[in-house]
Scaffold this motif. Structure first.
Motif: not given
Lengths: 449, 210
Positions: B16-17, B28-30, B35-40, B43, B66, B91
Motif C-alpha cells: 500500500t502507498g 491513462t490520463d497523463n 494525494t491519491h485516494d485509497l484504493t478499496i 479499480e 493492504q 521505503r
C-alpha cells in the motif's frame, strides 16, 4: 487517444445512460406500478422537511425520519444529538482489551492524508489519527482496514472531535466489526449477499452476471465505508448514514443490491462503470435507492434469505439486542438519567476475556476476533458468491434433468388425468433412469479419490 | 477509432502507498495527484497502445495494497497476462515484501504471465533506500523485467506498460500464449473476424451513426 470513460457504453440506451442511470425499474416491464408509486411518495415527502422533535426523540421517531424524510435527519445539529444515541454512546460496556500500541498504527498514519472526504485542516488530520489509533488501542481485537478512515472522517466532520471518538468506537463495534477481523472472510460473505438478493429479485440480471463471471468486488468500498468512499457531498453521506445507523448492519447490502439493479448493465466494463456510479448519485437517487432497499428488505428479509448463515458473533446477529437497548435509552427524557448498558462481552461468546494483568503486551494479534474462530466446516452462509465454476456445471446438468423429468411427469399427468400416486410403472421407470443418469453425472464431476 | 488487434489484461500489485494508482492515472490520463485516494478493493483503467504496428488495448486492474484485501485481489490474478509488481524505492519494507507478492503471483496466476518489477518514485533520489542494482538483482534472480519509474514526472511510466505489452505480444507471436484461451489474459480485438458479433463490438461500431 481515448480516455477510459469514452469507451463506456450501454447496450440498450446508450445515449441516456448518464442521466437515467437509476431508472431501469421505473421504465422496465417488471413491476412498473409499485416503483412509480414509491417515487411519488418520496416527492411528497420531500416538500417541507418535517420538524425535528426538539427534546429527546424516540427510536421510532428517528427511524421513521431517517427513512421517510428526503433529507434524513436534515441537519448536522440534529445528527450531533441523535447519532451518539443510535450508537449507544454511554450505554455500551466493552470487554476492555487494551494495548499500548496496535500493530496497524503505522498503516493508519499512512492513510490519514488519503481520506476521500478531504479534511480541511492539519489539526483535523491529527484528530482523525488520534481517534482511529485510540479506537484500535481500546479494542485490540479489531484490525484496521483501509476505508475505516473514511468512516471515521464522516463522524469527525459531522459530530466534531469530542463526540467523534466514542461514536467511531461504537460504530466499529456495532456495525463494522465484521470487517475488522484478521481476514476478509466476512467481507466476501456480505458481498455474496448482494448477489443473492439480485438472484431473487432480478434473475435475468443475475444470469448476465453469472455469464460474465463478474465478481462483486466493485461494491467493496460501498459496504466497507457505507458509500463515504464514493460520495463527495457530506450532506449526502450524512443522509445515508442517518438511514444506516437506524437499520441493521446488513442494510448497506440491500442498498448496494438496489443500486446494482437500478442500473443498465454494460458488460464487460461494468466493474469500472459501477465503481464510478455512487460518485454521481444525487439526493433523489439516494432516496430512490433507500426506498428500493426497503422494498427488498420487506420482500427478502435476512431472516428468510440468510437464515442460518451468519455467525452468532456477526454484528448482523447481535444488532437486535443493541436495538432493544436503544429503545430503552432513546426515550423522552434525558439520556443521562437512563442507566442501561449493553454488554458487548455477553453478545460475543466467541471473544476471549481480556488478560487478567493490566500490563498490555505488544504481541500481535493480542486477542483473536470472534469471527476468526469460524468453523470452516460449519454451515456456510447461503450466498451465491464466491462460486466454484467446476462444481457448478454438473449441478446445472442435474437441475435440467430434474426439471425435464418433472415437466414431463406433469404433462403426462395432465394428459391422462392421473395423479402422482397412480403414475404407471413405465413412467416411474423413465424417471428412475433419469435420476440414475443425474447421479452418474454428479459422480463424474467429483474429484477422484 | 476504438478498434484494436488484441486485448491484454494487466494487474498492478504491491504494498500500500507505493503509487500503484498514481502509475495507472499517469498512464491513462497523463495526470498526477499528490494525494491519491485509497484504493478499496479493485479499480480499473484502460488505454490503447501500439506495439509492433498493432493496436493493443490494455485493460488494467489496480488493486488495494493492504494485506486484508489480498483475498479479493487474488481472484484477479488468474485472467491476467501481465503483472506490474510495484515497490517504493524510498521505503525498504516495500522492497522486502516483494517475495510474498511474487509468491502470490506465481501461485494464483497463469504460468506464462509477464511480470514487470517497478521501482516507483525514482524522482525522490534523496530519500532513496533501495538501490537500482538491488532491484535489478532481484528481478534477474526471479526472471522479471525491471524498470524504475516516477508517476510524478511520468518518467518511464509509458515504457513500463508498453515493454510488458511487447513481451506479451512476442509470446503470442511465438505461440507461448494462446489467444483463444481467455484465462491467459489475452483476447483478439473486435476487428478480427468471428468475434465481431460481441455486444461490445456492436455498440462500438454503431456509435458513429446514432
Amino acid at each position: 487517444m481515448p480516455s477510459p470513460t469514452s469507451s463506456k457504453r450501454f447496450i440498450r440506451r446508450p445515449r441516456r445512460r448518464r442521466r437515467l442511470v437509476l431508472t431501469r425499474h421505473v421504465a422496465g416491464p417488471s413491476n412498473p406500478g409499485r416503483l412509480r408509486q414509491r417515487s411519488r411518495q418520496l416527492v411528497t415527502a420531500k416538500a417541507p422537511p418535517a420538524p425535528f422533535p426538539r427534546a429527546y426523540p424516540s427510536l421510532a421517531q428517528v427511524t421513521d425520519m431517517a427513512y421517510h424524510n428526503a433529507l434524513g435527519l436534515v441537519s448536522h445539529r440534529n445528527r450531533r444529538q441523535v447519532w451518539p444515541q443510535l450508537l449507544l454512546c454511554g450505554h455500551l460496556a466493552t470487554p476492555g482489551h487494551t494495548m499500548v500500541t496496535h500493530p496497524d498504527e503505522t498503516q493508519v498514519q499512512r492513510d490519514i492524508g488519503r481520506t476521500h472526504l478531504v479534511l480541511p485542516s492539519l489539526h483535523q488530520q491529527v484528530e482523525l489519527e488520534r481517534i482511529i489509533v485510540t479506537v484500535l488501542r481500546r479494542q485490540a481485537w479489531l484490525r484496521y482496514y483501509q476505508g475505516f478512515n473514511d468512516v471515521c472522517t464522516v463522524f469527525l466532520l459531522v459530530l466534531g472531535a469530542d463526540r467523534a471518538l466514542d461514536a467511531c468506537e461504537n460504530a466499529a463495534l456495532l456495525h463494522f466489526r465484521d470487517f475488522m477481523s484478521h481476514d476478509f472472510t466476512y467481507v466476501h460473505a456480505y458481498l455474496g449477499c448482494i448477489y443473492t438478493l439480485v438472484q431473487h429479485d432480478d434473475p435475468e440480471l443475475y444470469g448476465q452476471i453469472v455469464a460474465t463471471s463478474l465478481p462483486p468486488y466493485f461494491a467493496t468500498s460501498w459496504l466497507l465505508t457505507w458509500f463515504s468512499h464514493n460520495l463527495r457531498d457530506l450532506q449526502l453521506v450524512g443522509r445515508l448514514f442517518d438511514f444506516f445507523l437506524t437499520q441493521s448492519p446488513l442494510m448497506p447490502v440491500y442498498v448496494a443490491a438496489a443500486e446494482l439493479m437500478a442500473l443498465e448493465p454494460d458488460f464487460p466494463l461494468w466493474h469500472q462503470f459501477l465503481g464510478e456510479v455512487p460518485g454521481r448519485l444525487t439526493l433523489g437517487d439516494v432516496n430512490h435507492l433507500i426506498a428500493e432497499a426497503d422494498r427488498l428488505w420487506k420482500l427478502y428479509s435476512p431472516a428468510n434469505l440468510f437464515a442460518y448463515g451468519f455467525h452468532p458473533s456477526s454484528c448482523t446477529q447481535t444488532y437486535g439486542s443493541a436495538r432493544d437497548v436503544m429503545l430503552v435509552t432513546m426515550q423522552p427524557k434525558s439520556p443521562a438519567d437512563i442507566d442501561v448498558y449493553w454488554d458487548l462481552a455477553d453478545a460475543l461468546p466467541g471473544l476471549l476475556p481480556p488478560p487478567s494483568s493490566r500490563v498490555a503486551t505488544k504481541a500481535s494479534p493480542l486477542v483473536s476476533h470472534p469471527l476468526d474462530a469460524t468453523d470452516p466446516t460449519g454451515p456456510a452462509l447461503a450466498t451465491t458468491w464466491p462460486r466454484d465454476k467446476e462444481q457448478e456445471e454438473p449441478q446445472r446438468a442435474i437441475q435440467s434433468i430434474w426439471t425435464v423429468t418433472r415437466d414431463r411427469l406433469k404433462a403426462y399427468g395432465r394428459r391422462h388425468k392421473v395423479y402422482p400416486d397412480n403414475i404407471p410403472r413405465q413412467t416411474m421407470l423413465v424417471a428412475t433412469i433419469y435420476i440414475a443418469a443425474a447421479v452418474i453425472f454428479w459422480l463424474q464431476a467429483q474429484p477422484p479419490l | 477509432m476504438a478498434s484494436y488487434a488484441y486485448l491484454f489484461k494487466y494487474i498492478i500489485i504491491g504494498d500500500t502507498g507505493v503509487g500503484k494508482s498514481c502509475l495507472l492515472l499517469q498512464f491513462t490520463d497523463n495526470r498526477f495527484q499528490p494525494t491519491h485516494d485509497l484504493t478499496i478493493g479493485v479499480e480499473f483503467g484502460a488505454r490503447i497502445v501500439t506495439v509492433g504496428n498493432k493496436r493493443i488495448k490494455l485493460q488494467i486492474w489496480d488493486t488495494a495494497g493492504q494485506e486484508s484485501f489480498r483475498s479479493i485481489t487474488r481472484s484477479y490474478y488468474r485472467g491476467a497476462a501481465g503483472a506490474l509488481l510495484v515497490y517504493d524505492i524510498t521505503r525498504r519494507d516495500t522492497f522486502d515484501h516483494l517475495a510474498t507478492w511474487l509468491e502470490d503471483a506465481r501461485k494464483y496466476s497463469n504460468p506464462n504471465i509477464t511480470i514487470m518489477l517497478i521501482g516507483n518514485k525514482c524522482d525522490l533520489a534523496a530519500k532513496r533506500e533501495v538501490s537500482r542494482e538491488e532491484g535489478e538483482a532481484f528481478a534477474q534472480e526471479n526472471g522479471l523485467f525491471f524498470i524504475e519509474t516516477s508517476a510524478k514526472t511520468a518518467a518511464n511510466v509509458e515504457e513500463a506498460f508498453v515493454n510488458t505489452a511487447q513481451d506479451i505480444y512476442d509470446k503470442i507471436q511465438t505461440g507461448v500464449l494462446d489467444v483463444t484461451n481467455e484465462s491467459c489474459g489475452v483476447k483478439t480485438g473486435p476487428t478480427q473476424s468471428g468475434l465481431a458479433s460481441l455486444p461490445s463490438a456492436a455498440t462500438e461500431s454503431n456509435r458513429g451513426c446514432c
